[in-house]
Design a protein around this motif. Structure first.
Motif, PDB file in Angstrom:
ATOM      1  N   HIS A   1       0.831  -1.211   0.000  1.00 36.31           N
ATOM      2  CA  HIS A   1       0.000   0.000   0.000  1.00 36.31           C
ATOM      3  C   HIS A   1       0.864   1.259   0.000  1.00 36.31           C
ATOM      4  CE1 HIS A   1      -3.367  -2.660   1.133  1.00 36.31           C
ATOM      5  NE2 HIS A   1      -2.529  -3.193   1.998  1.00 36.31           N
ATOM      6  N   PRO A   2       1.726   1.444  -1.023  1.00 40.17           N
ATOM      7  CA  PRO A   2       2.549   2.662  -1.040  1.00 40.17           C
ATOM      8  C   PRO A   2       1.764   3.854  -1.573  1.00 40.17           C
ATOM      9  CG  PRO A   2       3.010   1.365  -2.990  1.00 40.17           C
ATOM     10  CD  PRO A   2       2.009   0.563  -2.158  1.00 40.17           C
ATOM     11  N   VAL A   3       2.182   5.040  -1.181  1.00 38.59           N
ATOM     12  CA  VAL A   3       1.663   6.262  -1.790  1.00 38.59           C
ATOM     13  C   VAL A   3       2.546   6.535  -3.002  1.00 38.59           C
ATOM     14  CG1 VAL A   3       1.311   8.743  -1.468  1.00 38.59           C
ATOM     15  CG2 VAL A   3       0.775   7.159   0.385  1.00 38.59           C
ATOM     16  N   GLN A   4       1.934   6.618  -4.177  1.00 39.43           N
ATOM     17  CA  GLN A   4       2.704   6.677  -5.417  1.00 39.43           C
ATOM     18  C   GLN A   4       3.508   7.956  -5.574  1.00 39.43           C
ATOM     19  OE1 GLN A   4       2.959   4.059  -7.488  1.00 39.43           O
ATOM     20  NE2 GLN A   4       1.579   2.872  -6.207  1.00 39.43           N
ATOM     21  N   THR A   5       2.930   9.088  -5.179  1.00 36.99           N
ATOM     22  CA  THR A   5       3.595  10.376  -5.376  1.00 36.99           C
ATOM     23  C   THR A   5       3.415  11.255  -4.150  1.00 36.99           C
ATOM     24  OG1 THR A   5       3.127  10.268  -7.754  1.00 36.99           O
ATOM     25  CG2 THR A   5       3.767  12.404  -6.871  1.00 36.99           C
ATOM     26  N   VAL A   6       4.499  11.861  -3.706  1.00 38.38           N
ATOM     27  CA  VAL A   6       4.454  12.837  -2.627  1.00 38.38           C
ATOM     28  C   VAL A   6       5.151  14.092  -3.139  1.00 38.38           C
ATOM     29  CG1 VAL A   6       5.199  13.386  -0.284  1.00 38.38           C
ATOM     30  CG2 VAL A   6       4.496  11.053  -0.835  1.00 38.38           C
ATOM     31  N   SER A   7       4.507  15.243  -3.011  1.00 36.18           N
ATOM     32  CA  SER A   7       5.067  16.500  -3.508  1.00 36.18           C
ATOM     33  C   SER A   7       5.101  17.540  -2.400  1.00 36.18           C
ATOM     34  CB  SER A   7       4.226  17.052  -4.675  1.00 36.18           C
ATOM     35  OG  SER A   7       4.207  16.137  -5.746  1.00 36.18           O
ATOM     36  N   LEU A   8       6.149  18.344  -2.388  1.00 38.56           N
ATOM     37  CA  LEU A   8       6.267  19.423  -1.413  1.00 38.56           C
ATOM     38  C   LEU A   8       5.394  20.595  -1.848  1.00 38.56           C
ATOM     39  CD1 LEU A   8       7.643  20.628   1.096  1.00 38.56           C
ATOM     40  CD2 LEU A   8       9.486  21.422  -0.412  1.00 38.56           C
ATOM     41  N   VAL A   9       4.568  21.076  -0.943  1.00 41.21           N
ATOM     42  CA  VAL A   9       3.694  22.219  -1.198  1.00 41.21           C
ATOM     43  C   VAL A   9       4.206  23.387  -0.368  1.00 41.21           C
ATOM     44  CG1 VAL A   9       1.350  23.100  -0.858  1.00 41.21           C
ATOM     45  CG2 VAL A   9       1.693  20.786  -1.721  1.00 41.21           C
ATOM     46  N   ARG A  10       4.452  24.526  -1.008  1.00 40.81           N
ATOM     47  CA  ARG A  10       5.061  25.666  -0.324  1.00 40.81           C
ATOM     48  C   ARG A  10       4.148  26.882  -0.193  1.00 40.81           C
ATOM     49  NH1 ARG A  10      10.654  25.198   0.061  1.00 40.81           N
ATOM     50  NH2 ARG A  10      11.596  23.577  -1.212  1.00 40.81           N
ATOM     51  N   THR A  11       3.096  26.967  -1.007  1.00 44.21           N
ATOM     52  CA  THR A  11       2.268  28.172  -1.009  1.00 44.21           C
ATOM     53  C   THR A  11       0.788  27.821  -0.888  1.00 44.21           C
ATOM     54  OG1 THR A  11       1.913  28.179  -3.411  1.00 44.21           O
ATOM     55  CG2 THR A  11       3.921  29.284  -2.587  1.00 44.21           C
ATOM     56  N   TYR A  12      -0.011  28.832  -0.559  1.00 44.02           N
ATOM     57  CA  TYR A  12      -1.456  28.638  -0.519  1.00 44.02           C
ATOM     58  C   TYR A  12      -1.965  28.167  -1.879  1.00 44.02           C
ATOM     59  CZ  TYR A  12      -6.328  29.721  -1.230  1.00 44.02           C
ATOM     60  OH  TYR A  12      -7.638  29.622  -1.593  1.00 44.02           O
ATOM     61  N   GLU A  13      -1.467  28.789  -2.943  1.00 42.27           N
ATOM     62  CA  GLU A  13      -1.947  28.448  -4.286  1.00 42.27           C
ATOM     63  C   GLU A  13      -1.666  26.981  -4.621  1.00 42.27           C
ATOM     64  OE1 GLU A  13      -1.786  32.716  -3.870  1.00 42.27           O
ATOM     65  OE2 GLU A  13      -0.210  31.211  -3.574  1.00 42.27           O
ATOM     66  N   GLU A  14      -0.478  26.502  -4.247  1.00 37.76           N
ATOM     67  CA  GLU A  14      -0.149  25.091  -4.501  1.00 37.76           C
ATOM     68  C   GLU A  14      -1.052  24.171  -3.682  1.00 37.76           C
ATOM     69  OE1 GLU A  14       4.597  25.653  -5.632  1.00 37.76           O
ATOM     70  OE2 GLU A  14       4.032  24.738  -3.713  1.00 37.76           O
ATOM     71  N   ALA A  15      -1.317  24.557  -2.428  1.00 34.71           N
ATOM     72  CA  ALA A  15      -2.216  23.752  -1.587  1.00 34.71           C
ATOM     73  C   ALA A  15      -3.626  23.756  -2.167  1.00 34.71           C
ATOM     74  CB  ALA A  15      -2.217  24.291  -0.163  1.00 34.71           C
ATOM     75  N   ARG A  16      -4.104  24.936  -2.556  1.00 32.95           N
ATOM     76  CA  ARG A  16      -5.441  25.072  -3.151  1.00 32.95           C
ATOM     77  C   ARG A  16      -5.576  24.180  -4.379  1.00 32.95           C
ATOM     78  NH1 ARG A  16      -5.669  30.341  -6.365  1.00 32.95           N
ATOM     79  NH2 ARG A  16      -4.402  28.976  -7.692  1.00 32.95           N
ATOM     80  N   ASP A  17      -4.589  24.232  -5.264  1.00 29.78           N
ATOM     81  CA  ASP A  17      -4.658  23.467  -6.504  1.00 29.78           C
ATOM     82  C   ASP A  17      -4.564  21.962  -6.253  1.00 29.78           C
ATOM     83  OD1 ASP A  17      -4.827  25.911  -7.771  1.00 29.78           O
ATOM     84  OD2 ASP A  17      -2.722  25.949  -8.410  1.00 29.78           O
ATOM     85  N   ALA A  18      -3.741  21.566  -5.267  1.00 30.51           N
ATOM     86  CA  ALA A  18      -3.635  20.150  -4.935  1.00 30.51           C
ATOM     87  C   ALA A  18      -4.967  19.631  -4.404  1.00 30.51           C
ATOM     88  CB  ALA A  18      -2.526  19.930  -3.903  1.00 30.51           C
ATOM     89  N   ILE A  19      -5.544  20.343  -3.454  1.00 26.25           N
ATOM     90  CA  ILE A  19      -6.809  19.917  -2.853  1.00 26.25           C
ATOM     91  C   ILE A  19      -7.919  19.882  -3.896  1.00 26.25           C
ATOM     92  CG2 ILE A  19      -8.609  20.563  -1.191  1.00 26.25           C
ATOM     93  CD1 ILE A  19      -6.246  21.704   0.543  1.00 26.25           C
ATOM     94  N   ALA A  20      -7.958  20.876  -4.766  1.00 26.29           N
ATOM     95  CA  ALA A  20      -8.996  20.929  -5.806  1.00 26.29           C
ATOM     96  C   ALA A  20      -8.911  19.740  -6.752  1.00 26.29           C
ATOM     97  CB  ALA A  20      -8.888  22.234  -6.589  1.00 26.29           C
ATOM     98  N   ASN A  21      -7.739  19.118  -6.824  1.00 26.38           N
ATOM     99  CA  ASN A  21      -7.558  17.959  -7.703  1.00 26.38           C
ATOM    100  C   ASN A  21      -7.568  16.638  -6.941  1.00 26.38           C
ATOM    101  OD1 ASN A  21      -6.887  18.766 -10.699  1.00 26.38           O
ATOM    102  ND2 ASN A  21      -6.058  20.372  -9.368  1.00 26.38           N
ATOM    103  N   GLY A  22      -8.015  16.686  -5.675  1.00 20.91           N
ATOM    104  CA  GLY A  22      -8.193  15.451  -4.925  1.00 20.91           C
ATOM    105  C   GLY A  22      -7.033  15.033  -4.052  1.00 20.91           C
TER     106      GLY A  22
END
Length: 202
Positions: free
Chosen positions: A145-166
């Protein structure tokens, strides 16, 4: 952040926790009893991600169970962190990211002689002690059960866009806050507070 996601969340309202409720019937309450917040933030993040994938991608996989936070805690501290934190509580978000990507997660339930059906902070503390770590018999289960991709989020905009895409965003920081909310519902930044939490709505 991934360039393909840039600005895709602008103006959207997305509530990822609804997928978890749809899949398991309720929203799990984690009663953290030791300083293992990093494993709770990351465990819930993985659970939300799995639920979103099941709901939105119509995956045929079944819900294996919530992520056992004790495994993430011990794995991040010992196998990834090398026991550098000694016997004090806590872990690092970057170490948890490495653990879930390189090893994976173990669902709650019984695994041989180990019963992870419910959270046990003292088990987390014991496994997370220097020289201990995740029991060897659990590592093959985690690797399923690995997590396929982990990305560093540095800004509100990056967090917003990540969450909006699930993609939920575990947040680990030293930022403290006042313990009261202002008229708009915000707790003002104040002091330091080493803590992990999960952003899953925008």
């Amino acid at each position: 952040g991934a360039p393909a996601l840039k600005d895709s969340g602008k103006g959207q309202v997305v509530l990822l926790h609804k997928a978890l409720i749809e899949v398991i019937g309720s929203f799990p309450i984690h009663n953290q009893t030791i300083g293992d917040c990093v494993s709770h933030g990351w465990g819930l993040g993985v659970d939300v991600l799995k639920a979103v994938q099941i709901v939105t991608e119509k995956r045929q996989e079944t819900w294996a169970g919530e992520a056992a936070t004790e495994v993430i805690y011990a794995g991040s501290r010992v196998e990834i962190g090398g026991g550098r934190l000694g016997n004090s509580d806590g872990s690092l978000g970057a170490w948890a990211a490495d653990w879930v990507a390189k090893y994976g997660i173990v669902p709650r339930g019984k695994h041989g002689s180990i019963d992870l059906s419910s959270y046990d902070g003292q088990r987390a503390k014991s496994w997370g002690a220097r020289g201990r770590g995740v029991p060897d018999e659990l590592e093959p289960i985690a690797r399923e059960h690995p997590v396929q991709t982990v990305s560093l989020v540095r800004t509100y905009e990056e967090a917003r866009d990540a969450i909006a895409n699930g993609y939920p965003v575990p947040v680990c920081s030293m930022q403290g806050f006042e313990m009261v909310r202002d008229s708009k519902g915000f707790a003002r930044p104040k002091g330091t507070w080493p803590h992990c939490m999960l952003f899953m709505a925008v």
